[in-house]
Scaffold this active site. Structure first.
Site, PDB file in Angstrom:
ATOM      1  N   ARG A  72      -2.074  -6.030  -8.241  1.00 45.46           N
ATOM      2  CA  ARG A  72      -0.926  -6.891  -7.957  1.00 45.46           C
ATOM      3  C   ARG A  72      -0.745  -7.956  -9.026  1.00 45.46           C
ATOM      4  O   ARG A  72       0.355  -8.262  -9.440  1.00 45.46           O
ATOM      5  CB  ARG A  72      -1.103  -7.579  -6.588  1.00 45.46           C
ATOM      6  CG  ARG A  72      -0.973  -6.635  -5.424  1.00 45.46           C
ATOM      7  CD  ARG A  72      -1.506  -7.255  -4.175  1.00 45.46           C
ATOM      8  NE  ARG A  72      -2.917  -7.598  -4.341  1.00 45.46           N
ATOM      9  CZ  ARG A  72      -3.715  -7.967  -3.357  1.00 45.46           C
ATOM     10  NH1 ARG A  72      -3.238  -8.105  -2.148  1.00 45.46           N
ATOM     11  NH2 ARG A  72      -4.975  -8.237  -3.593  1.00 45.46           N
ATOM     12  N   HIS A 121       0.845  -1.205   0.000  1.00 51.94           N
ATOM     13  CA  HIS A 121       0.000   0.000   0.000  1.00 51.94           C
ATOM     14  C   HIS A 121       0.883   1.259   0.000  1.00 51.94           C
ATOM     15  O   HIS A 121       0.608   2.216  -0.729  1.00 51.94           O
ATOM     16  CB  HIS A 121      -0.877   0.061   1.262  1.00 51.94           C
ATOM     17  CG  HIS A 121      -1.925  -1.001   1.362  1.00 51.94           C
ATOM     18  ND1 HIS A 121      -2.080  -1.794   2.477  1.00 51.94           N
ATOM     19  CD2 HIS A 121      -2.898  -1.391   0.515  1.00 51.94           C
ATOM     20  CE1 HIS A 121      -3.094  -2.620   2.301  1.00 51.94           C
ATOM     21  NE2 HIS A 121      -3.603  -2.409   1.120  1.00 51.94           N
ATOM     22  N   LYS A 147     -16.040  -7.020   6.192  1.00 51.79           N
ATOM     23  CA  LYS A 147     -15.058  -7.895   6.854  1.00 51.79           C
ATOM     24  C   LYS A 147     -14.992  -7.506   8.323  1.00 51.79           C
ATOM     25  O   LYS A 147     -15.278  -6.370   8.686  1.00 51.79           O
ATOM     26  CB  LYS A 147     -13.684  -7.689   6.218  1.00 51.79           C
ATOM     27  CG  LYS A 147     -13.693  -7.891   4.718  1.00 51.79           C
ATOM     28  CD  LYS A 147     -12.414  -7.347   4.092  1.00 51.79           C
ATOM     29  CE  LYS A 147     -12.514  -7.349   2.578  1.00 51.79           C
ATOM     30  NZ  LYS A 147     -11.407  -6.672   1.910  1.00 51.79           N
ATOM     31  N   SER A 163      -2.932  -7.722   3.238  1.00 48.61           N
ATOM     32  CA  SER A 163      -3.085  -7.579   4.691  1.00 48.61           C
ATOM     33  C   SER A 163      -3.484  -8.918   5.296  1.00 48.61           C
ATOM     34  O   SER A 163      -3.006  -9.300   6.362  1.00 48.61           O
ATOM     35  CB  SER A 163      -4.160  -6.534   5.007  1.00 48.61           C
ATOM     36  OG  SER A 163      -3.812  -5.287   4.449  1.00 48.61           O
TER      37      SER A 163
HETATM   38  O1  PNS Z   1      -8.929  -2.887   0.538  1.00 53.13           O
HETATM   39  P1  PNS Z   1     -10.213  -3.417  -0.033  1.00 53.13           P
HETATM   40  O2  PNS Z   1     -10.955  -4.237   1.004  1.00 53.13           O
HETATM   41  O3  PNS Z   1     -10.012  -4.170  -1.330  1.00 53.13           O
HETATM   42  O4  PNS Z   1     -11.130  -2.115  -0.365  1.00 53.13           O
HETATM   43  C1  PNS Z   1     -12.437  -2.270  -0.888  1.00 53.13           C
HETATM   44  C2  PNS Z   1     -13.189  -0.927  -0.837  1.00 53.13           C
HETATM   45  C3  PNS Z   1     -13.266  -0.403   0.578  1.00 53.13           C
HETATM   46  C4  PNS Z   1     -12.491   0.079  -1.700  1.00 53.13           C
HETATM   47  C5  PNS Z   1     -14.627  -1.189  -1.410  1.00 53.13           C
HETATM   48  O5  PNS Z   1     -15.229  -2.218  -0.693  1.00 53.13           O
HETATM   49  C6  PNS Z   1     -15.516   0.050  -1.347  1.00 53.13           C
HETATM   50  O6  PNS Z   1     -15.394   0.948  -2.150  1.00 53.13           O
HETATM   51  N1  PNS Z   1     -16.448   0.095  -0.372  1.00 53.13           N
HETATM   52  C7  PNS Z   1     -17.356   1.216  -0.179  1.00 53.13           C
HETATM   53  C8  PNS Z   1     -18.787   0.856  -0.558  1.00 53.13           C
HETATM   54  C9  PNS Z   1     -19.040   1.071  -2.033  1.00 53.13           C
HETATM   55  O7  PNS Z   1     -18.937   2.163  -2.566  1.00 53.13           O
HETATM   56  N2  PNS Z   1     -19.341  -0.042  -2.728  1.00 53.13           N
HETATM   57  C10 PNS Z   1     -19.552  -0.044  -4.153  1.00 53.13           C
HETATM   58  C11 PNS Z   1     -18.229   0.009  -4.890  1.00 53.13           C
HETATM   59  S1  PNS Z   1     -18.231  -1.084  -6.175  1.00 53.13           S
END
Ligand code: PNS
Length: 162
Positions: free
Chosen positions: A90, A17, A41, A128
């Protein structure tokens, strides 16, 4: 002034990150790191702790803000005046999920672009989740995370100093 959002769970932030953050900070005037507070999660670290760990890990980097968000990412990004969302890629296996999110976000807000930065080779296998697993099972994990995160993981998991 070009603003970008780098969203994620960051439970906890890893060297992968940090690499994406450092490179994104060179491309945009303002980079907002957005820690998702309503992730489905169940995180090891609280949202506030995840924010603090990112701040401590980036103490030397100007122009970067760290905050939390709830609800839809596109709503948060719009409120911040962001031109783009940044995500790290990645491996090919990331692509399907990332593509799905990018297209959904652009459908929800036709102006919101997603910019993908390719992870550096040495970080392509880091996540993570896998770092927490290695730490829990007693493997060495210090080289995968910034020093403040190493200390926080030791404390959270009740591990002794190596
Ligand atoms: O580090 P991660 O868990 O891959 O991040 C995922 C994240 C937080 C970016 C994604 O779950 C998110 O944007 N959540 C907010 C809710 C939302 O907007 N959902 C629709 C997006 S497709």
């Amino acid at each position: 002034m070009r603003t970008a959002i780098y969203p994620g769970s960051f439970d906890p932030v890893t060297n992968g990150h940090v690499d994406v953050i450092r490179r994104a900070a060179l491309l945009f005037d303002r980079l907002v790191i957005a820690v998702a507070a309503n992730s489905e999660k169940s995180p090891l670290f609280s949202t506030e702790k995840r924010v603090r760990l990112i701040q401590e890990s980036l103490a030397d980097l100007p122009g970067v803000e760290v905050t939390t968000f709830q609800g839809l990412l596109v709503d948060f990004a719009r409120a911040q005046g962001a031109a783009a969302i940044v995500r790290g890629l990645r491996a090919v296996t990331d692509f399907e999920y990332e593509f799905q999110m990018a297209l959904m976000n652009r459908t929800l807000d036709g102006h919101m672009e997603t910019v993908f930065l390719a992870a550096r080779e040495e970080y392509t296998y880091l996540s993570s989740r896998i770092i927490k697993e290695v730490a829990r099972l007693g493997g060495g994990f210090g080289r995968f995370v910034p020093p403040p995160v190493e200390a926080a993981l030791r404390e959270a998991l009740g591990l002794r100093e190596s």
